[in-house]
Scaffold this motif. Structure first.
Motif, PDB file in Angstrom:
ATOM      1  N   ILE A   1       0.867  -1.182   0.000  1.00 21.35           N
ATOM      2  CA  ILE A   1       0.000   0.000   0.000  1.00 21.35           C
ATOM      3  C   ILE A   1       0.901   1.228   0.000  1.00 21.35           C
ATOM      4  O   ILE A   1       1.650   1.459   0.958  1.00 21.35           O
ATOM      5  CB  ILE A   1      -0.941  -0.022   1.216  1.00 21.35           C
ATOM      6  CG1 ILE A   1      -1.884  -1.218   1.095  1.00 21.35           C
ATOM      7  CG2 ILE A   1      -1.721   1.286   1.321  1.00 21.35           C
ATOM      8  CD1 ILE A   1      -2.729  -1.460   2.325  1.00 21.35           C
ATOM      9  N   THR A   2       0.849   2.010  -1.054  1.00 24.75           N
ATOM     10  CA  THR A   2       1.761   3.132  -1.212  1.00 24.75           C
ATOM     11  C   THR A   2       1.147   4.466  -0.792  1.00 24.75           C
ATOM     12  O   THR A   2       1.863   5.362  -0.353  1.00 24.75           O
ATOM     13  CB  THR A   2       2.234   3.238  -2.675  1.00 24.75           C
ATOM     14  OG1 THR A   2       1.082   3.300  -3.533  1.00 24.75           O
ATOM     15  CG2 THR A   2       3.073   2.028  -3.058  1.00 24.75           C
ATOM     16  N   LYS A   3      -0.151   4.613  -0.956  1.00 22.54           N
ATOM     17  CA  LYS A   3      -0.819   5.855  -0.555  1.00 22.54           C
ATOM     18  C   LYS A   3      -2.097   5.521   0.202  1.00 22.54           C
ATOM     19  O   LYS A   3      -2.910   4.730  -0.251  1.00 22.54           O
ATOM     20  CB  LYS A   3      -1.172   6.725  -1.772  1.00 22.54           C
ATOM     21  CG  LYS A   3       0.012   7.310  -2.512  1.00 22.54           C
ATOM     22  CD  LYS A   3      -0.468   8.234  -3.639  1.00 22.54           C
ATOM     23  CE  LYS A   3       0.698   8.827  -4.413  1.00 22.54           C
ATOM     24  NZ  LYS A   3       1.421   7.809  -5.190  1.00 22.54           N
ATOM     25  N   GLY A   4      -2.244   6.175   1.356  1.00 26.55           N
ATOM     26  CA  GLY A   4      -3.475   6.029   2.107  1.00 26.55           C
ATOM     27  C   GLY A   4      -3.484   4.806   2.999  1.00 26.55           C
ATOM     28  O   GLY A   4      -2.432   4.262   3.355  1.00 26.55           O
ATOM     29  N   PRO A   5      -4.717   4.383   3.333  1.00 26.06           N
ATOM     30  CA  PRO A   5      -5.988   4.850   2.777  1.00 26.06           C
ATOM     31  C   PRO A   5      -6.373   6.245   3.271  1.00 26.06           C
ATOM     32  O   PRO A   5      -5.918   6.675   4.323  1.00 26.06           O
ATOM     33  CB  PRO A   5      -6.988   3.802   3.274  1.00 26.06           C
ATOM     34  CG  PRO A   5      -6.387   3.336   4.571  1.00 26.06           C
ATOM     35  CD  PRO A   5      -4.903   3.347   4.360  1.00 26.06           C
ATOM     36  N   TRP A   6      -7.226   6.918   2.472  1.00 22.27           N
ATOM     37  CA  TRP A   6      -7.775   8.191   2.895  1.00 22.27           C
ATOM     38  C   TRP A   6      -9.239   8.256   2.484  1.00 22.27           C
ATOM     39  O   TRP A   6      -9.675   7.543   1.584  1.00 22.27           O
ATOM     40  CB  TRP A   6      -6.973   9.360   2.338  1.00 22.27           C
ATOM     41  CG  TRP A   6      -7.060   9.625   0.868  1.00 22.27           C
ATOM     42  CD1 TRP A   6      -7.804  10.593   0.232  1.00 22.27           C
ATOM     43  CD2 TRP A   6      -6.349   8.949  -0.192  1.00 22.27           C
ATOM     44  NE1 TRP A   6      -7.603  10.566  -1.126  1.00 22.27           N
ATOM     45  CE2 TRP A   6      -6.727   9.568  -1.421  1.00 22.27           C
ATOM     46  CE3 TRP A   6      -5.446   7.883  -0.211  1.00 22.27           C
ATOM     47  CZ2 TRP A   6      -6.215   9.151  -2.648  1.00 22.27           C
ATOM     48  CZ3 TRP A   6      -4.950   7.463  -1.440  1.00 22.27           C
ATOM     49  CH2 TRP A   6      -5.326   8.093  -2.632  1.00 22.27           C
ATOM     50  N   VAL A   7     -10.004   9.124   3.166  1.00 26.38           N
ATOM     51  CA  VAL A   7     -11.454   9.158   2.984  1.00 26.38           C
ATOM     52  C   VAL A   7     -11.869  10.466   2.329  1.00 26.38           C
ATOM     53  O   VAL A   7     -11.361  11.534   2.662  1.00 26.38           O
ATOM     54  CB  VAL A   7     -12.185   8.992   4.335  1.00 26.38           C
ATOM     55  CG1 VAL A   7     -13.691   8.957   4.141  1.00 26.38           C
ATOM     56  CG2 VAL A   7     -11.729   7.718   5.011  1.00 26.38           C
ATOM     57  N   GLN A   8     -12.804  10.380   1.382  1.00 24.67           N
ATOM     58  CA  GLN A   8     -13.303  11.540   0.647  1.00 24.67           C
ATOM     59  C   GLN A   8     -14.826  11.491   0.585  1.00 24.67           C
ATOM     60  O   GLN A   8     -15.446  10.469   0.882  1.00 24.67           O
ATOM     61  CB  GLN A   8     -12.743  11.511  -0.777  1.00 24.67           C
ATOM     62  CG  GLN A   8     -11.238  11.773  -0.848  1.00 24.67           C
ATOM     63  CD  GLN A   8     -10.924  13.234  -0.717  1.00 24.67           C
ATOM     64  OE1 GLN A   8     -11.102  14.021  -1.629  1.00 24.67           O
ATOM     65  NE2 GLN A   8     -10.447  13.623   0.452  1.00 24.67           N
TER      66      GLN A   8
ATOM     67  N   ALA B   1      -7.134   8.935  10.296  1.00 19.58           N
ATOM     68  CA  ALA B   1      -8.265   9.061  11.217  1.00 19.58           C
ATOM     69  C   ALA B   1      -9.168  10.254  10.922  1.00 19.58           C
ATOM     70  O   ALA B   1     -10.096  10.507  11.681  1.00 19.58           O
ATOM     71  CB  ALA B   1      -7.757   9.158  12.661  1.00 19.58           C
ATOM     72  N   ARG B   2      -8.930  10.985   9.811  1.00 22.66           N
ATOM     73  CA  ARG B   2      -9.692  12.205   9.562  1.00 22.66           C
ATOM     74  C   ARG B   2     -10.062  12.338   8.094  1.00 22.66           C
ATOM     75  O   ARG B   2      -9.458  11.710   7.233  1.00 22.66           O
ATOM     76  CB  ARG B   2      -8.896  13.430  10.007  1.00 22.66           C
ATOM     77  CG  ARG B   2      -8.199  13.209  11.359  1.00 22.66           C
ATOM     78  CD  ARG B   2      -7.690  14.463  11.960  1.00 22.66           C
ATOM     79  NE  ARG B   2      -6.763  14.192  13.053  1.00 22.66           N
ATOM     80  CZ  ARG B   2      -6.461  15.051  13.996  1.00 22.66           C
ATOM     81  NH1 ARG B   2      -7.007  16.255  13.998  1.00 22.66           N
ATOM     82  NH2 ARG B   2      -5.612  14.738  14.948  1.00 22.66           N
ATOM     83  N   VAL B   3     -11.029  13.179   7.854  1.00 16.20           N
ATOM     84  CA  VAL B   3     -11.513  13.446   6.501  1.00 16.20           C
ATOM     85  C   VAL B   3     -10.810  14.697   5.976  1.00 16.20           C
ATOM     86  O   VAL B   3     -10.799  15.731   6.650  1.00 16.20           O
ATOM     87  CB  VAL B   3     -13.037  13.664   6.506  1.00 16.20           C
ATOM     88  CG1 VAL B   3     -13.536  14.002   5.110  1.00 16.20           C
ATOM     89  CG2 VAL B   3     -13.754  12.440   7.063  1.00 16.20           C
ATOM     90  N   LEU B   4     -10.219  14.620   4.789  1.00 15.03           N
ATOM     91  CA  LEU B   4      -9.532  15.760   4.187  1.00 15.03           C
ATOM     92  C   LEU B   4     -10.331  16.269   2.991  1.00 15.03           C
ATOM     93  O   LEU B   4     -10.629  15.515   2.061  1.00 15.03           O
ATOM     94  CB  LEU B   4      -8.124  15.362   3.737  1.00 15.03           C
ATOM     95  CG  LEU B   4      -7.327  16.413   2.957  1.00 15.03           C
ATOM     96  CD1 LEU B   4      -7.108  17.662   3.801  1.00 15.03           C
ATOM     97  CD2 LEU B   4      -5.997  15.850   2.492  1.00 15.03           C
ATOM     98  N   VAL B   5     -10.686  17.554   3.023  1.00 14.02           N
ATOM     99  CA  VAL B   5     -11.405  18.203   1.931  1.00 14.02           C
ATOM    100  C   VAL B   5     -10.608  19.450   1.547  1.00 14.02           C
ATOM    101  O   VAL B   5     -10.037  20.112   2.414  1.00 14.02           O
ATOM    102  CB  VAL B   5     -12.843  18.583   2.342  1.00 14.02           C
ATOM    103  CG1 VAL B   5     -13.634  19.064   1.136  1.00 14.02           C
ATOM    104  CG2 VAL B   5     -13.546  17.401   2.991  1.00 14.02           C
ATOM    105  N   SER B   6     -10.583  19.784   0.244  1.00 17.11           N
ATOM    106  CA  SER B   6      -9.682  20.864  -0.152  1.00 17.11           C
ATOM    107  C   SER B   6     -10.230  21.700  -1.291  1.00 17.11           C
ATOM    108  O   SER B   6     -11.100  21.285  -2.053  1.00 17.11           O
ATOM    109  CB  SER B   6      -8.335  20.273  -0.593  1.00 17.11           C
ATOM    110  OG  SER B   6      -8.471  19.681  -1.869  1.00 17.11           O
TER     111      SER B   6
END
Length: 447
Positions: free
Chosen positions: A30-37, A180-185
């Motif tokens: 696993i190279t990136k993440g996981p991340w939540v959108q 552990a958090r949601v990232l929005v940009s």
């Protein structure tokens, strides 16, 4: 003899082919993440990138609501996977794990609270991480210590939005936050070096390459409890009669009658006001965008682009410039009349949202406080007296009198001489500016 040599050569190549055919495949990692959108009250999208491309799966544990655990499979052999979750419970913490081959990672996220809730919540603001990994990591360490389910990024994640190694480094540094958090940009200009932000859209745009109307390709709005966020591509400038302008006017108008909505927050990388070297975004002013915000009751404008912290009040609109997430710091120009506080420093901002008061605390990367101010739905302007932290019950802190504008021509706040945690430049960040001025003087003398 010639025949024997030819046969031996053929046999040797056959053996090599057999060995290659039966060689163990490379282990996936696993190279990136996981991340939540795209997190809502009942839905979310989990993304993860693996190498080499392979199938992946997602296991979501039962939330605090007691819902059933579930497993999702993506059998497609590819690098980037996006798992769309639905039927979730609002304001609920979910833990999940992603798997690719023998590799796995555990993470969590919290769904958005119900629209009709008045329960307080916190979001963190930061931006402009690019270039200096050590300074970026210092800001991340400081942010990890601040509890918040939601991260709002003002743009410029990397120096070159087309550089995959730079994106890889971004995700590595951000891992303690993203687990552990949601990232929005909002999208930054450095994400758009190729003109369309292909990598940015891949990582933060609609999941699985869903086709959307052009304005929503790089513009987005979402609701979190009592607050609606508008994430805008400021490089579009929202020219009248354009698709982007029509989209913006529609989503702002829709929010006017939105039930239970208290706060409206705009996030745009190059915002309308700044005392930094970039200054405010002139195209937004030419096209009446700040007036449009004001007309539709926007409470706060968040931006970056200039690598400073600044807070102010422009045309009746409170604004914060938060561009100190790791990029080389900028020297402040003469303070613009709209500015109330400014400092060149790596930092982030805590925003505590209550039923009638939103309190913002700006913190340096070493944990020290720059300032604490508040906005009230019952009065205009900033309140920056001796504010206590927001009470645990979410009640409004005592605000006192609204902040007065500084005298005309007042100098900006002195530049921080301390070194932010992880910042190799510290107060010496202005040194490249000095070199540039010297080089310019030499060229003038030569030519």
């Amino acid at each position: 003899m010639y025949f024997f040599a030819a046969e031996m050569t053929r046999l040797r190549f056959s053996l090599v082919a057999v060995v290659a055919l039966h060689a163990a495949p490379a282990q996936a990692r696993i190279t990136k993440g996981p991340w939540v959108q795209r997190v809502g009250t009942t839905s979310a999208v989990v993304r993860v990138e693996v190498d080499p491309p392979s199938a992946a799966s997602l296991e979501v544990n039962a939330g605090a609501d007691g819902g059933a655990a579930r497993t999702m499979q993506d059998a497609d052999v590819k690098a980037l996977h996006a798992f769309a979750l639905d039927a979730l419970a609002p304001a609920t913490r979910y833990t999940y794990s992603v798997h690719a081959g023998d590799a796995s990672k555990l993470a969590s996220f919290t769904t958005a609270p119900p629209d009709d809730t008045t329960t307080p919540f916190r979001f963190l603001v930061y931006g402009d991480n690019r270039t200096d990994d050590a300074a970026h990591a210092g800001v991340v360490r400081a942010m990890v210590a601040s509890p918040a389910d939601l991260l709002i990024h003002t743009g410029d994640f990397v120096e070159n939005g087309g550089s995959l190694p730079q994106w890889q480094r971004f995700f590595e540094i951000e891992a303690p936050l993203l687990e552990a958090r949601v990232l929005v940009s909002a999208v930054g200009n450095h994400e758009l070096v190729d003109g369309s932000g292909v990598s940015y859209v891949k990582f933060f745009g609609p999941p699985n390459g869903e086709r959307v109307a052009k304005p929503e390709h790089l513009n987005h709005t979402f609701r979190w409890g009592s607050t609606r966020f508008f994430l805008l591509n400021g490089l579009d400038h929202f020219k009248p009669a354009s698709a982007e302008r029509s989209w913006l006017e529609k989503v702002l108008s829709d929010a006017d009658g939105e039930k239970g909505l208290t706060w409206r927050v705009v996030v745009v990388h190059h915002g309308p006001w700044s005392s930094g070297p970039h200054g405010g975004n002139p195209r937004l002013h030419e096209r009446g965008v700040p007036a449009l915000f004001k007309r539709h009751g926007v409470d706060l404008v968040l931006s970056g682009h200039d690598h400073v912290y600044e807070r102010g009040l422009g045309a009746g609109l409170p604004f914060v410039v938060s561009g100190g997430g790791g990029a080389p710091l900028y020297k402040l120009r003469a303070r613009i009349p709209e500015s109330r506080k400014s400092e060149t420093v790596h930092h982030f901002v805590e925003a505590d949202v209550g039923p009638r008061v939103m309190q913002l605390t700006a913190l340096r990367a070493d944990g020290s406080r720059i300032e604490r101010c508040a906005l009230s739905k019952d009065a205009e302007g900033w309140f920056c007296g001796d504010l206590a932290a927001t009470p645990p019950d979410g009640g409004a802190p005592a605000l006192g009198e609204p902040e007065k504008a500084p005298a005309p021509g007042a100098a900006p706040s002195p530049r921080c001489s301390c070194r932010a945690a992880g910042d190799a430049r510290g107060a010496g960040a202005a040194f490249p500016w000095a070199l540039a001025l010297v080089a310019y003087a030499v060229r003038r003398r030569r030519y």
